[in-house]
Design an enzyme around this catalytic site. Structure first.
Site, PDB file in Angstrom:
ATOM      1  N   ASP A 166     -35.755 -23.989   7.163  1.00  0.00           N
ATOM      2  CA  ASP A 166     -34.515 -23.370   7.111  1.00  0.00           C
ATOM      3  C   ASP A 166     -34.337 -21.867   6.190  1.00  0.00           C
ATOM      4  OD1 ASP A 166     -31.869 -23.318   6.506  1.00  0.00           O
ATOM      5  OD2 ASP A 166     -31.856 -26.054   6.579  1.00  0.00           O
ATOM      6  N   ASP A 176     -29.344 -19.674   8.834  1.00  0.00           N
ATOM      7  CA  ASP A 176     -27.931 -20.300   8.170  1.00  0.00           C
ATOM      8  C   ASP A 176     -26.747 -19.154   8.756  1.00  0.00           C
ATOM      9  OD1 ASP A 176     -26.632 -22.643   6.820  1.00  0.00           O
ATOM     10  OD2 ASP A 176     -26.122 -20.614   5.573  1.00  0.00           O
ATOM     11  N   GLU A 221     -27.480 -21.385  13.000  1.00  0.00           N
ATOM     12  CA  GLU A 221     -26.309 -22.453  13.030  1.00  0.00           C
ATOM     13  C   GLU A 221     -24.990 -20.978  13.032  1.00  0.00           C
ATOM     14  OE1 GLU A 221     -23.616 -24.238   9.753  1.00  0.00           O
ATOM     15  OE2 GLU A 221     -24.927 -22.727   8.843  1.00  0.00           O
ATOM     16  N   HIS A 263     -26.378 -32.338   7.784  1.00  0.00           N
ATOM     17  CA  HIS A 263     -25.936 -32.728   6.243  1.00  0.00           C
ATOM     18  C   HIS A 263     -24.561 -32.102   6.681  1.00  0.00           C
ATOM     19  CE1 HIS A 263     -26.732 -28.188   7.067  1.00  0.00           C
ATOM     20  NE2 HIS A 263     -26.512 -28.117   6.062  1.00  0.00           N
ATOM     21  N   ASP A 264     -24.067 -31.135   7.434  1.00  0.00           N
ATOM     22  CA  ASP A 264     -22.437 -31.291   7.200  1.00  0.00           C
ATOM     23  C   ASP A 264     -21.569 -32.223   7.161  1.00  0.00           C
ATOM     24  OD1 ASP A 264     -23.464 -28.483   5.834  1.00  0.00           O
ATOM     25  OD2 ASP A 264     -23.742 -27.306   7.381  1.00  0.00           O
TER      26      ASP A 264
HETATM   27  O1  TEU Z   1     -23.075 -23.460   6.959  1.00  0.00           O
HETATM   28  C1  TEU Z   1     -21.787 -23.001   7.110  1.00  0.00           C
HETATM   29  C2  TEU Z   1     -21.166 -23.800   7.625  1.00  0.00           C
HETATM   30  O2  TEU Z   1     -20.586 -22.989   8.444  1.00  0.00           O
HETATM   31  C3  TEU Z   1     -20.669 -24.306   6.948  1.00  0.00           C
HETATM   32  O3  TEU Z   1     -20.238 -24.714   5.849  1.00  0.00           O
HETATM   33  C4  TEU Z   1     -18.985 -25.787   7.153  1.00  0.00           C
HETATM   34  O4  TEU Z   1     -18.335 -24.940   7.094  1.00  0.00           O
HETATM   35  C5  TEU Z   1     -18.679 -26.663   6.712  1.00  0.00           C
HETATM   36  O5  TEU Z   1     -19.584 -27.354   6.928  1.00  0.00           O
HETATM   37  C6  TEU Z   1     -18.000 -27.572   7.474  1.00  0.00           C
HETATM   38  O6  TEU Z   1     -17.775 -28.542   6.310  1.00  0.00           O
HETATM   39  C7  TEU Z   1     -24.509 -23.638   6.483  1.00  0.00           C
HETATM   40  C8  TEU Z   1     -24.675 -25.044   5.606  1.00  0.00           C
HETATM   41  O7  TEU Z   1     -25.405 -25.721   6.718  1.00  0.00           O
HETATM   42  C9  TEU Z   1     -24.129 -25.438   4.502  1.00  0.00           C
HETATM   43  O8  TEU Z   1     -24.835 -26.512   3.985  1.00  0.00           O
HETATM   44  C10 TEU Z   1     -23.912 -24.314   3.628  1.00  0.00           C
HETATM   45  O9  TEU Z   1     -23.153 -24.597   2.686  1.00  0.00           O
HETATM   46  C11 TEU Z   1     -23.062 -22.978   4.284  1.00  0.00           C
HETATM   47  O10 TEU Z   1     -24.266 -22.834   5.541  1.00  0.00           O
HETATM   48  C12 TEU Z   1     -23.516 -21.817   3.095  1.00  0.00           C
HETATM   49  O11 TEU Z   1     -25.148 -22.185   2.808  1.00  0.00           O
END
Ligand code: TEU
Ligand code: CA
Length: 535
Positions: A98, A197, A250, A319-320
């Protein structure tokens, strides 16, 4: 044309903190991943995307990096990671790291230095004076609220995410050079590429006020800018001839046209992008409102992406995101709905990504109080909701459903201490008693066994790997499509509802099926079938 290696890839995402703890501190570690390589190889995957393992104060659990060149102590040492890369290679498993470029931790030495207006690092970040005693502009961030944080000097720095994640200044060419060095460092260690990211919001074109919007006011000033394309191209192209570098971005809030723009092979920018549109089919575009899952809408979006984007990164979990079987499936049909989703994920055209625990049908967690949450996003939404006088009960219910912690509860290896002998950093789901790897490995029929079988089926199936996608029909949660390669054809039938569906099926060529049998005129609740020919 034959597929490239990353088009034949089957990638398994590991959230290291929650995967496997080998030194009994309640936190997963790199040795824990090494320990499970045999398992992953048995499952049949051929690549791992590692969520960040760099040094981090863990405000956002690794997505706030303070040193890109070393491993966070709690996960192990750099040598452990090198060993993981080497051992994985022995099993033909590629490692994708990542890479968080939009921001660093506020504890990164660059940021600490930058606080001094005279420092050469000042220009690594985005500082602004306030306007008439107020914030420099009206932008709001991904975790809600303003994007500006006041410094001791009285000015402000910009952070699209938490205030411990200051945004880097991509107008400064030195920042881009830093990332070339970081990428070179890891490529040299033998990794295959990066998951980048939020990589379509790096370049802040202007810092003018944004159009007022319910979420992300200011987005139009930094989303998908031309310069952002150029930066990604520069990063990718600087390794041509040296490494076969793979990059999956992403990319937040992209439509099919923007996704296509980002992955045009001749541009050499990104290889794949993660779209979000299908993940929003049970959601009214943000966290505050939640609608019931609508399979028709879900299939419509999937079809659109299949038809309009030449190669998709297919995923239902990460993970989100809350767990897919809870969102899109049905816990009363745990086995059938998990395996139906598995069949769908692995038969669409594109590169599939499986998130740890998805292969055993891990579910959302039954959070009881706000204190159960560890994720800063959940906590922030609660605080902001309270300020807006949203009732506590309603807020909690909404956060419980959508929290990212649903994905992050520890991997359920068995019904005992499989993840850790210590109290885990985030509560384990008590349903590990019935949903766990150990039981599913020994059971004759299990979600895990089905995943393994489906993965193996896909691996040797040129039609699923390379064939074109062709929509046949979709009817109230019943989805039928074909994959076609030359004269060869596979028909995929997915019922993502609890209702029996009437359909004439040619039962003479059944290749995959998650029920004991296939009836010639009906599809059972959450049944998934692949035929070796037409319907
Ligand atoms: O996620 C970006 C993102 O779009 C998320 O913040 C999304 O808005 C949210 O998770 C929806 O619930 C990336 C990573 O995957 C995330 O884990 C990080 O927190 C974020 O970037 C910041 O680096
Ligand atoms: Ca540990």
């Amino acid at each position: 044309m034959a597929n490239l290696w990353w088009q034949n890839m089957l990638c398994y995402q590991i959230y290291p903190r929650s995967f496997n703890d080998t030194n009994s501190d309640g936190v997963g570690d790199i040795n824990g991943i090494i320990e499970k390589l045999d398992y992953l190889s048995w499952l049949g995957i051929n690549a791992i995307w590692l969520s960040p393992v760099y040094q981090s104060p863990n405000d956002d659990y690794g997505y706030d990096i303070k040193n890109y060149y070393d491993v966070n102590e709690e996960y192990g040492r750099l040598a452990d990671l090198e060993r993981l890369i080497e051992k994985a290679k022995e099993k033909n498993i590629k490692i994708i790291m990542d890479l968080v470029m939009n921001h660093t931790s506020d504890e990164h030495p660059w940021f600490i230095e930058s606080k001094n207006p005279e420092s050469p690092y000042r220009d690594y970040y985005i500082y602004q004076e306030g306007k008439n005693g107020r914030y420099p502009n009206n932008w709001t961030g991904f975790f809600s609220g303003t994007v500006w944080e006041k410094t001791d000097n009285g000015d402000y720095y910009l952070h699209l995410f938490s205030k411990k994640q200051p945004d880097l200044n991509f107008k400064n060419p030195k920042v881009i050079e830093e990332f070339k060095n970081i990428m070179a460092f890891w490529l040299e260690k033998g990794i295959a590429g990066f998951r980048c990211d939020v990589c379509n919001v790096f370049y802040k074109q202007s810092l003018e006020n944004g159009k007022r919007s319910l979420v992300l006011t200011g987005l139009e000033h930094y989303h998908q800018t031309n310069k952002n394309h150029e930066i990604l191209q520069e990063l990718k192209q600087s390794f041509i001839g040296q490494y076969d570098l793979f990059m999956v971005g992403e990319t937040v809030l992209v439509n099919t046209k923007e996704a296509t723009d980002l992955i045009k092979p001749e541009k050499k920018e990104l290889d794949l992008v993660f779209g979000f549109e299908h993940m929003e089919t049970d959601q009214f575009n943000n966290k505050w409102f939640k609608k019931k899952f609508n399979p028709t809408k879900f299939f419509k979006v999937l079809t659109k992406w299949q038809e309009q984007v030449y190669w998709n990164a297919n995923y239902f979990e990460n993970h989100d995101q809350p767990r897919s079987v809870t969102r899109y499936g049905n816990l009363k049909y745990h086995y059938y709905s998990s395996t139906a989703l598995s069949t769908l994920l692995l038969s669409l055209k594109g590169t599939p990504f499986i998130f740890q625990g998805q292969e055993i049908g891990m579910t959302n967690y039954d959070f009881k109080t706000m204190a159960d949450f560890k994720d800063l996003e959940s906590k922030r939404i609660y605080d902001i909701g309270r300020k807006l006088f949203i009732p506590k009960k309603y807020l909690f219910k909404m956060i419980k459903k959508t929290s990212r912690d649903n994905a992050r509860t520890p991997m359920q290896w068995d019904d005992g201490f499989g993840f850790s002998t210590h109290k885990p950093w985030l509560n384990e789901n008590p349903n590990k008693n019935t949903i766990n790897v150990k039981d599913q490995m020994t059971a004759e029929n299990s979600i895990l066994k089905f995943y393994k079988e489906m993965i193996a089926y896909r691996k040797d199936n040129k039609v699923l790997l390379e064939g074109e996608f062709k929509m046949i029909k979709q009817r109230k949660g019943l989805y039928i499509f074909e994959r076609e390669l030359g004269q060869k054809k596979q028909t995929v039938i997915i019922n993502l509802t609890k209702h029996v569906k009437i359909l004439k099926i040619n039962t003479s060529s059944i290749r995959m099926n998650n029920y004991d049998s296939v009836l010639k005129d009906k599809v059972m609740p959450y049944q998934a079938i692949i035929l070796g020919g037409s319907l």
